[in-house]
Design an enzyme around this catalytic site. Structure first.
Site, PDB file in Angstrom:
ATOM      1  N   LYS A 191       0.832  -1.217   0.000  1.00 55.45           N
ATOM      2  CA  LYS A 191       0.000   0.000   0.000  1.00 55.45           C
ATOM      3  C   LYS A 191       0.862   1.261   0.000  1.00 55.45           C
ATOM      4  O   LYS A 191       0.440   2.311  -0.508  1.00 55.45           O
ATOM      5  CB  LYS A 191      -0.970  -0.012   1.183  1.00 55.45           C
ATOM      6  N   THR A 248      -3.647   5.698   3.253  1.00 63.51           N
ATOM      7  CA  THR A 248      -2.350   6.228   2.830  1.00 63.51           C
ATOM      8  C   THR A 248      -2.404   6.904   1.468  1.00 63.51           C
ATOM      9  O   THR A 248      -1.535   7.726   1.155  1.00 63.51           O
ATOM     10  CB  THR A 248      -1.276   5.123   2.801  1.00 63.51           C
TER      11      THR A 248
END
Length: 332
Positions: A191, A248
């Protein structure tokens, strides 16, 4: 509560977790490798560099000596950067090996060979060592501020996962257990690569459509690699997969996203790193993920283009054009 935990790593996330455990009534020891920095933490009762504004509870103590950890307890939560993970464990083993229970909040791969961090733990200690991973959508400052947060604790040993959850769980910090270590580790590492890509797109001035497409197709890449490595597909639709990816990629508290923004705005890698002045895990993760994808024959075009921007001098705009120029195909 007569519970003790040592947190290794005095960055923002390690500090936030130590504060959380201490607030929950756990006797907590926070270790950092830099004696000068740890002396400042002892003096200020606060981590002014990485997590300013949050005073340490009285039951949180500070050290820069790993020997203090072995004297304190055998439950260790590691929150150091992935490049320091292996060396920290090797040093820890000289002080504490028998009866060790180890958890980590580090996200990334072993830079030596791209192995997963639970494999590093098993190699240095043993496959029977109680081991667990913390992951999920969580910014350190929000945990310190006691804003509602939910994370995953992954372990193949349910009793240990439940014990760790008992220490960290609170009214504002919800813990879910999961047995899929591989899936949770892959989601947490990759990620960060996608967050750099999303930041680049936003830095170039592209809009919400682009960001949403990157997140969605990025999730597909994470799933393909994670399943190939042995993770379960449903894990990637949970907190440690989709949840952490959304966090994120969309919020500027993310260092990886801010790094990508800077690149998209025309800054070079060195200037962007200097500006953020904290660990940016996605830089090394991009290389390790790219190599794993090549090794296992997994199609990961966003990862590949991000790798080329970081390591081969490809311009961010050219990377986006390469993605858009790919052959038309079915979504699934």
């Amino acid at each position: 509560m007569n519970k003790k935990i040592a947190v290794l790593g005095a960055g923002s996330w390690g500090t936030a977790l130590a504060i959380l455990a201490a607030r929950n009534g756990c006797q907590t020891l926070l270790w950092g490798h830099n004696p000068k920095h740890m002396a400042l933490l002892t003096q200020d009762h606060e981590n002014k560099r990485y997590l300013p504004g949050w005073i340490f509870p009285e039951n949180l103590t500070i050290t820069s000596d790993l020997a203090d950890v072995s004297a304190f307890c055998n439950l260790v939560l590691v929150s150091v950067p992935s490049h320091a993970f292996k060396d920290t464990l090797i040093k820890l083993k000289t002080h504490l090996s028998n009866g060790l229970q180890i958890a980590w909040a580090t996200k990334g791969f072993n830079p030596d060979n791209g192995s997963l961090l639970h494999e590093v733990v098993a190699d240095i200690f043993s496959p029977q060592t109680p081991a667990a991973l913390l992951s999920g959508p969580s910014f350190a400052a929000e945990v310190a501020a006691e804003l509602p947060t939910a994370i995953t604790i992954a372990s193949s040993q349910p009793d240990f996962a439940n014990h760790l959850a008992d220490i960290l769980h609170s009214e504002r910090f919800r813990t879910y257990t999961n047995s899929d270590l591989i899936g949770v580790e892959v989601g947490g590492a990759v990620k960060n690569v996608m967050a750099i890509a999303a930041g680049i797109a936003d830095g170039l001035g592209f809009g919400a459509n682009t960001r949403a497409a990157l997140i969605t197709r990025g999730l597909n890449e994470i799933i393909r690699l994670g399943v190939k490595l042995g993770g379960r597909q449903e894990t990637f639709m949970g907190l440690a997969g989709l949840g952490d990816l959304i966090l994120t990629c969309t919020d500027n508290q993310s260092r990886n996203r801010r790094f990508g923004l800077a690149l998209g705005q025309g800054k070079d890698t060195a200037a962007a790193i200097q500006e953020i002045d904290q660990e940016i895990e996605g830089i090394s993760a991009a290389k390790e993920t790219f190599l794993l994808a090549k090794k296992y024959g997994v199609d990961m075009p966003i990862t590949e283009q991000t790798y080329k921007v970081l390591y081969e001098g490809l311009t961010p705009l050219a990377a986006v054009q390469n993605l858009l120029a790919r052959e038309q195909k079915a979504e699934s």
